[in-house]
Design a protein around this motif. Structure first.
Motif, short mmCIF file in Angstrom:
data_model
loop_
_atom_site.label_atom_id
_atom_site.label_comp_id
_atom_site.label_asym_id
_atom_site.label_seq_id
_atom_site.Cartn_x
_atom_site.Cartn_y
_atom_site.Cartn_z
N TYR A 1 0.83 -1.21 0.00
CA TYR A 1 0.00 0.00 0.00
C TYR A 1 0.86 1.26 0.00
O TYR A 1 0.63 2.19 -0.78
CB TYR A 1 -0.92 0.02 1.22
CG TYR A 1 -1.70 1.32 1.32
CD1 TYR A 1 -2.83 1.52 0.55
CD2 TYR A 1 -1.28 2.35 2.16
CE1 TYR A 1 -3.53 2.72 0.61
CE2 TYR A 1 -1.96 3.54 2.23
CZ TYR A 1 -3.09 3.72 1.46
OH TYR A 1 -3.77 4.91 1.51
N GLY A 2 1.87 1.28 0.87
CA GLY A 2 2.67 2.49 1.03
C GLY A 2 3.59 2.79 -0.13
O GLY A 2 3.86 3.96 -0.43
N VAL B 1 0.37 1.27 -4.01
CA VAL B 1 -1.05 1.63 -4.16
C VAL B 1 -1.30 3.12 -3.97
O VAL B 1 -1.84 3.79 -4.86
CB VAL B 1 -1.93 0.82 -3.19
CG1 VAL B 1 -3.40 1.27 -3.30
CG2 VAL B 1 -1.82 -0.67 -3.48
N GLU B 2 -0.89 3.65 -2.81
CA GLU B 2 -1.19 5.06 -2.56
C GLU B 2 -0.42 6.00 -3.49
O GLU B 2 -1.03 6.93 -4.03
CB GLU B 2 -0.93 5.43 -1.10
CG GLU B 2 -1.34 6.87 -0.81
CD GLU B 2 -1.16 7.29 0.62
OE1 GLU B 2 -0.55 8.35 0.84
OE2 GLU B 2 -1.63 6.56 1.52
N PRO B 3 0.90 5.83 -3.69
CA PRO B 3 1.59 6.73 -4.63
C PRO B 3 0.97 6.73 -6.03
O PRO B 3 0.86 7.79 -6.66
CB PRO B 3 3.02 6.19 -4.64
CG PRO B 3 3.19 5.53 -3.32
CD PRO B 3 1.85 4.92 -3.01
N ALA C 1 -2.20 5.97 -6.78
CA ALA C 1 -3.51 6.61 -6.67
C ALA C 1 -3.37 8.13 -6.58
O ALA C 1 -4.10 8.87 -7.26
CB ALA C 1 -4.26 6.07 -5.46
N VAL C 2 -2.43 8.61 -5.76
CA VAL C 2 -2.22 10.05 -5.62
C VAL C 2 -1.72 10.65 -6.93
O VAL C 2 -2.15 11.74 -7.34
CB VAL C 2 -1.21 10.33 -4.48
CG1 VAL C 2 -0.79 11.81 -4.49
CG2 VAL C 2 -1.82 9.97 -3.13
N LEU D 1 -5.65 15.40 -1.69
CA LEU D 1 -4.59 14.41 -1.84
C LEU D 1 -3.85 14.21 -0.52
O LEU D 1 -3.37 13.11 -0.24
CB LEU D 1 -3.62 14.84 -2.94
CG LEU D 1 -4.21 15.00 -4.34
CD1 LEU D 1 -3.14 15.48 -5.31
CD2 LEU D 1 -4.83 13.70 -4.83
N ASN D 2 -3.77 15.27 0.27
CA ASN D 2 -3.07 15.18 1.55
C ASN D 2 -3.82 14.35 2.58
O ASN D 2 -3.27 14.06 3.65
CB ASN D 2 -2.83 16.58 2.12
CG ASN D 2 -1.83 17.37 1.30
OD1 ASN D 2 -1.07 16.81 0.52
ND2 ASN D 2 -1.83 18.68 1.46
N PHE E 1 -4.70 11.28 2.14
CA PHE E 1 -4.19 9.91 2.10
C PHE E 1 -3.14 9.75 3.20
O PHE E 1 -2.29 10.62 3.38
CB PHE E 1 -3.57 9.62 0.74
CG PHE E 1 -4.57 9.40 -0.35
CD1 PHE E 1 -4.94 8.11 -0.73
CD2 PHE E 1 -5.17 10.47 -1.01
CE1 PHE E 1 -5.86 7.89 -1.73
CE2 PHE E 1 -6.09 10.27 -2.02
CZ PHE E 1 -6.44 8.97 -2.38
N ILE F 1 -0.27 7.96 3.90
CA ILE F 1 1.17 8.04 3.66
C ILE F 1 1.54 9.44 3.20
O ILE F 1 2.55 10.01 3.64
CB ILE F 1 1.61 7.00 2.61
CG1 ILE F 1 1.18 5.59 3.02
CG2 ILE F 1 3.12 7.06 2.42
CD1 ILE F 1 1.75 5.12 4.33
N GLU F 2 0.72 10.01 2.34
CA GLU F 2 0.95 11.38 1.87
C GLU F 2 0.91 12.35 3.04
O GLU F 2 1.72 13.28 3.14
CB GLU F 2 -0.12 11.75 0.84
CG GLU F 2 0.12 13.07 0.12
CD GLU F 2 1.18 12.99 -0.95
OE1 GLU F 2 1.56 14.05 -1.48
OE2 GLU F 2 1.64 11.88 -1.25
#
Length: 270
Positions: free
Chosen positions: A191-192, A195-197, A199-200, A213-214, A216, A218-219
């Motif tokens: 995810y870290g 997935v999240e990067p 998606a962002v 976006l902030n 999320f 990890i972001e």
């Protein structure tokens, strides 16, 4: 509170893998924080330059820049610390100690508090090491030392503390959901890192609302300590801790804490 922390320590101190991982992590953290000047000197000896600037003259440890610089470097190791938390939590399920604790009279709330105290202890130790490394390396390597500069930028130490508490609670949530260390570690990394990067990045092409976006996780935790190194090639950076980022991380922490509590109280803890 102290009794719960003592119970947590008694469960962990005889677990050799946990102790070894913790020792390796903190030694690695100290090595990363204290070896930057050596790395810069080596880069200079190899003839490397940053837009015509010799690495050897970069004032990495000068006050007040040192606090943001070290906090940013330490943020890269938070996944390693999350693995330690994951192992601690999932072992409760693997060895049925969580069930035994409940049978012996510990409430799910007390169990959650004991894990929170462990996370807080890790985070406080991290900040203490950052402060110690920053002080020693700053005094030893800074071109000048002025007392009023020492405390400037130290709010990044607090930002690093919030970053760890928020991120480690996310790791704890994944641990409680997965109950197996291997699965939890893989899920957190997948995810870290992917997935999240992704998606962002995709959403960033369709919206200019950075606040969205902030949100999320990890972001959000990464935004607490922005990249500081562009300052050395005369580029503008964010050299302060954003209140918005702090509020978002505190909100994410409270959400993960609430979900953890709900799972422990309402679900089968075995």
């Amino acid at each position: 509170m102290l009794q719960l922390l003592k119970i947590e320590w008694l469960k962990l101190k005889n677990y050799k893998t946990f102790i070894r991982l913790a020792i390796v992590y903190y030694l690695l953290l100290l090595l990363v924080l204290c070896s930057v000047q050596l790395v810069l000197s080596w880069m200079q000896s190899q003839g490397m330059e940053f837009q015509g600037i010799s690495p050897d003259i970069i004032p990495f440890y000068d006050f007040p820049d040192v606090w943001q610089n070290l906090a940013y470097l330490a943020s890269y190791l938070k996944f390693f610390l999350a693995f330690i938390v994951i192992i601690s939590v999932t072992n409760e399920y693997s060895y049925r100690t969580i069930r035994q604790n409940i049978i012996d009279g510990m409430s799910p709330k007390s169990f959650l508090i004991s894990k929170q105290l462990m996370i807080l202890a890790f985070s406080v130790i991290n900040v203490a090491i950052l402060w110690l490394a920053g002080t020693i390396m700053g005094v030893a390597n800074a071109s000048t030392f002025e007392g009023h500069l020492y405390f400037m930028g130290s709010d990044f130490l607090l930002a690093h503390f919030i970053e760890l508490v928020t991120f480690l609670n996310l790791a704890m949530l994944i641990s409680i959901l997965m109950k197996k260390a291997g699965f939890a570690i893989i899920l957190l990394c997948f995810y870290g890192i992917f997935v999240e990067p992704i998606a962002v990045g995709i959403l960033g092409h369709f919206t200019d609302d950075s606040w969205f976006l902030n949100l999320f996780p990890i972001e959000a935790v990464n935004n607490l300590v922005p990249v500081p190194f562009q300052r050395y090639i005369f580029m503008e950076i964010q050299d302060y801790v954003s209140i918005q980022s702090v509020i978002i991380c505190v909100g994410l922490y409270l959400i993960s804490l609430t979900i953890n509590y709900y799972i422990l109280v309402k679900k089968d803890i075995a």
